[in-house]
Design a protein around this motif. Structure first.
Motif, PDB file in Angstrom:
ATOM      1  N   CYS A 319       0.693  -1.166   0.066  1.00  0.00           N
ATOM      2  CA  CYS A 319      -0.060  -0.044   0.011  1.00  0.00           C
ATOM      3  C   CYS A 319       0.813   1.178   0.147  1.00  0.00           C
ATOM      4  O   CYS A 319       1.709   1.338   0.833  1.00  0.00           O
ATOM      5  CB  CYS A 319      -1.131   0.020   1.204  1.00  0.00           C
ATOM      6  SG  CYS A 319      -2.035   1.499   1.284  1.00  0.00           S
ATOM      7  N   ARG A 322      -0.429   7.756  -2.643  1.00  0.00           N
ATOM      8  CA  ARG A 322      -0.523   8.597  -4.029  1.00  0.00           C
ATOM      9  C   ARG A 322      -0.315   9.949  -3.933  1.00  0.00           C
ATOM     10  O   ARG A 322      -0.838  10.633  -3.175  1.00  0.00           O
ATOM     11  CB  ARG A 322      -2.023   8.305  -4.796  1.00  0.00           C
ATOM     12  CG  ARG A 322      -1.870   8.726  -6.194  1.00  0.00           C
ATOM     13  CD  ARG A 322      -1.162   7.673  -7.009  1.00  0.00           C
ATOM     14  NE  ARG A 322      -1.228   8.194  -8.506  1.00  0.00           N
ATOM     15  CZ  ARG A 322      -1.798   7.381  -9.285  1.00  0.00           C
ATOM     16  NH1 ARG A 322      -2.704   6.661  -8.888  1.00  0.00           N
ATOM     17  NH2 ARG A 322      -1.925   7.705 -10.576  1.00  0.00           N
ATOM     18  N   CYS A 332      -6.116  10.168  -2.428  1.00  0.00           N
ATOM     19  CA  CYS A 332      -5.906   8.734  -3.002  1.00  0.00           C
ATOM     20  C   CYS A 332      -4.850   8.030  -2.529  1.00  0.00           C
ATOM     21  O   CYS A 332      -3.608   8.674  -1.911  1.00  0.00           O
ATOM     22  CB  CYS A 332      -5.480   8.854  -4.584  1.00  0.00           C
ATOM     23  SG  CYS A 332      -7.135   9.669  -5.479  1.00  0.00           S
ATOM     24  N   ASP A 334      -2.693   3.889  -3.346  1.00  0.00           N
ATOM     25  CA  ASP A 334      -2.422   2.720  -4.324  1.00  0.00           C
ATOM     26  C   ASP A 334      -2.238   1.313  -3.590  1.00  0.00           C
ATOM     27  O   ASP A 334      -1.356   1.401  -2.542  1.00  0.00           O
ATOM     28  CB  ASP A 334      -1.583   2.749  -5.459  1.00  0.00           C
ATOM     29  CG  ASP A 334      -1.662   4.073  -6.290  1.00  0.00           C
ATOM     30  OD1 ASP A 334      -2.758   4.396  -6.582  1.00  0.00           O
ATOM     31  OD2 ASP A 334      -0.722   4.579  -6.892  1.00  0.00           O
ATOM     32  N   GLU A 336      -1.614  -2.863  -4.195  1.00  0.00           N
ATOM     33  CA  GLU A 336      -1.291  -4.215  -4.883  1.00  0.00           C
ATOM     34  C   GLU A 336      -1.880  -5.555  -4.326  1.00  0.00           C
ATOM     35  O   GLU A 336      -1.568  -5.574  -3.003  1.00  0.00           O
ATOM     36  CB  GLU A 336       0.398  -4.354  -5.135  1.00  0.00           C
ATOM     37  CG  GLU A 336       0.939  -3.457  -6.108  1.00  0.00           C
ATOM     38  CD  GLU A 336       2.378  -3.757  -6.317  1.00  0.00           C
ATOM     39  OE1 GLU A 336       2.588  -4.136  -7.489  1.00  0.00           O
ATOM     40  OE2 GLU A 336       3.180  -3.411  -5.631  1.00  0.00           O
ATOM     41  N   ILE A 343      -1.767  -1.808 -10.571  1.00  0.00           N
ATOM     42  CA  ILE A 343      -2.167  -1.121  -9.261  1.00  0.00           C
ATOM     43  C   ILE A 343      -3.649  -0.709  -9.363  1.00  0.00           C
ATOM     44  O   ILE A 343      -4.473  -0.583 -10.232  1.00  0.00           O
ATOM     45  CB  ILE A 343      -1.415   0.256  -9.340  1.00  0.00           C
ATOM     46  CG1 ILE A 343       0.090  -0.007  -9.413  1.00  0.00           C
ATOM     47  CG2 ILE A 343      -1.719   1.096  -7.964  1.00  0.00           C
ATOM     48  CD1 ILE A 343       0.669  -0.558  -8.247  1.00  0.00           C
ATOM     49  N   THR A 345      -6.306   1.650  -7.540  1.00  0.00           N
ATOM     50  CA  THR A 345      -6.337   3.194  -7.052  1.00  0.00           C
ATOM     51  C   THR A 345      -7.544   3.459  -6.388  1.00  0.00           C
ATOM     52  O   THR A 345      -8.417   3.305  -6.893  1.00  0.00           O
ATOM     53  CB  THR A 345      -6.029   4.318  -8.051  1.00  0.00           C
ATOM     54  OG1 THR A 345      -4.632   4.082  -8.798  1.00  0.00           O
ATOM     55  CG2 THR A 345      -6.129   5.742  -7.563  1.00  0.00           C
TER      56      THR A 345
END
Length: 592
Positions: A319, A322, A332, A334, A336, A343, A345
């Protein structure tokens, strides 16, 4: 199972589970409202149509037989059980009276119809108005929120600040409406337990006086009526004390930070907007998301598209926050996941909300040139880290409650279950006495002095009106207050009152029981220790500690302890310091 408890903190999350539990209360409220209307209709039939009295009473009796109280919480007190059974008792009495039909109703409108109509209009009507306001503010808030989140981060800062101020106002109005509605709908559910039964009780009393056999029936009904009045008064007293505590809790929750993480089964949960790529651009879809840290399970539930309600479960890999300059949205970050390439978002509801998600997911800052920030050219620079942090990393990182041991309502529930799981009064008395014996000696002495005083007070109740029941209402919440302030904990106040009543009513028996335990249990512990050969050691304090409870020890850094041995409490050990024995944190000492 009764109606689910509605927590004020759930109003901030506004989760689907909260909405579902709220729906159960609304259904029950509608059912109660319909039942009251039917009851009033049946009562009017008795007043206006004496020739159809037999038919009307029979239907009225059947309505009472079929109705079932639903109380908040998983357990019920004896008073609530008796109140819940009262309608069935009334129904049996009406069937007996119907056989001796007479002219009987004169003041039924004042004692029955008016109070029920008043309860329906004032209480249930107020709850319905609260629902209308809540629904209106919900729609308004989420509409404004979506517009707010759609603002570009490239807008001028004064404009964004003004927008943030406006959404905060709208959010506060929505939260206020939600809190007031949750409070009102639960208040009505609680009130109906006594405001329902009292008018019916008065109606039945008048009913018997107009029958030829009224005197005998009333004489037979008297013991049950007195017991029911006692149950109603206990319930009313419990309601008053519980309502005061719940109102205080609501005020504290209202003044708390709106983006705080309330207690729950998930490490973090709430609404997030998920970026979804489309051929002509991208869209942002609102999902209700949950995250469980230990298993790294991240769940998203869609509530906007055609596939609304569909749940997707991922395993989190990483994590990262952004950067604002890398996307035309605010708040925001991102993530995984194992099950999906690329990614994902996500957009949080606010900056503080994003911070909570990042903390829960062990989120990291965007990758930078770390060489300019951290340059460890010399090993000696590591000495700038506080030694305590290094020590925690080495030996305390897995310690339960490393910085805080939190009290949970489940422990209180377990205690209540232990005491009230059996209907046998003798079992309850023994269970309470055994729990009292486990108190520290000083606390036990203070408890004995207090209960002895309350026994004396209760013996003069004819003058001071301090009955055992009243004393339970006063001292129950004080002596057994839960460490966790939730509506569910407040609903347990009625059980706390009963425990105090048991202690007062059985004080002499308790003293004999505790004298037996004070001799038998230390002897058993002594034999048990000799048998199992407990390893008693000495220890030294690495840090100072201030006790938070009477059974814990306060000590400075470097203090020496004797008679150190394991405790049944995880993470704590038993020790003696300056002639006093108590609990100390295990990770604060080293053994000598």
């Amino acid at each position: 199972m009764g109606l689910p408890t509605l927590e004020f903190s759930d109003s901030f999350l506004d989760s689907p589970d909260f909405r579902e539990r709220l729906k159960y209360h609304e259904i029950e409220l509608d059912r109660t409202n319909k039942f009251i209307k039917e009851l009033i209709k049946d009562g009017n039939m008795l007043i206006t149509a004496l020739k159809n009295l037999s038919t009307a009473v029979q239907k009225f009796s059947q309505s009472l037989q079929e109705f079932q109280f639903e109380c908040i919480g998983d357990a019920e007190t004896d008073d609530e059980v008796n109140i819940a059974q009262s309608f069935k008792e009334f129904s049996q009495l009406l069937n007996t009276v119907e056989e001796e039909r007479r002219r009987l109703i004169q003041n039924a409108d004042d004692v029955l119809i008016a109070p029920l109509e008043k309860f329906r209009k004032e209480q249930i009507g107020a709850a319905k108005e609260g629902k209308k306001k809540f629904d209106k503010e919900t729609e308004k808030y989420y509409t404004v929120l979506e517009k707010h989140l759609a603002l570009s981060s490239r807008k001028k800062e004064p404009f964004l600040q003004e927008a943030d101020t406006q959404i905060d106002k709208e959010r506060q109005v929505f939260y206020d409406a939600s809190l007031e509605y949750v409070f009102k709908i639960q208040e009505v559910q609680e009130k109906k337990k006594f405001e329902f039964v009292e008018p019916l009780l008065a109606f039945l009393q008048g009913l018997f006086t107009f029958y030829h056999e009224g005197y005998e029936l009333a004489h037979e009904f008297e013991p049950y009526k007195q017991q029911l009045q006692f149950n109603l008064q206990n319930t009313r007293n419990n309601f008053v004390s519980t309502k005061q505590e719940v109102e205080k809790l609501m005020k504290r929750i209202r003044s708390a930070d709106q983006d705080y993480k309330p207690p729950g089964q998930w490490t973090m949960e709430g609404f997030l907007y998920v970026q979804e790529k489309r051929p002509l651009g991208c869209t942002w879809t609102r999902h209700y998301c949950t995250y469980e840290k230990s298993s790294k399970t991240f769940t998203m539930t869609n509530f906007e598209t055609k596939s609304a309600g569909k749940q997707v479960v991922y395993t989190l890999k990483s994590c990262i926050r952004r950067k604002t300059d890398s996307i035309d949205k605010r708040f925001c970050f991102d993530i995984e996941v194992v099950e999906r390439h690329g990614i994902v978002t996500l957009q949080a509801l606010s900056e503080s909300n994003r911070r909570l998600w990042l903390e829960a997911m062990d989120g990291k800052e965007p990758v930078r040139n770390l060489s300019r920030i951290f340059t460890f050219t010399e090993v000696g620079q590591l000495r700038t880290f506080p030694p305590l942090v290094c020590l925690c990393d080495l030996i305390g990182i897995n310690t339960l409650g490393l910085y805080r041991i939190g009290g949970v309502n489940s422990k209180v529930q377990k205690l209540m279950t232990t005491v009230f799981e059996c209907d046998d009064q003798n079992y309850r008395v023994r269970a309470v006495h055994a729990l009292v014996h486990k108190l520290p000696e000083r606390n036990k002495e203070m408890m004995e002095l207090l209960i002895k005083h309350l026994v004396t007070v209760s013996t003069h109740s004819q003058f001071n009106l301090m009955t055992v029941s009243n004393l339970g209402v006063i001292f129950g919440p004080t002596l057994m207050r839960s460490q966790e302030e939730t509506v569910a904990a407040m609903m347990n106040i009625k059980f706390q009152n009963i425990v105090v009543e048991i202690l007062i009513e059985n004080f002499d028996k308790a003293r004999e029981f505790l004298m037996y335990l004070s001799v038998f249990i230390p002897l058993f512990i002594h034999i048990h220790r000799d048998t199992n050969a407990i390893d008693v050691q000495d220890a030294k304090a690495m840090y100072s500690c201030e006790a938070e409870h009477s059974h814990e020890l306060s000590f400075p850094q470097g203090a020496l302890f004797s008679n150190v041995y394991p405790s049944i409490e995880p993470g704590w050990i038993q020790a003696t310091f300056q002639g006093k024995t108590g609990l100390i944190p295990e990770n604060y000492v080293v053994y000598l």
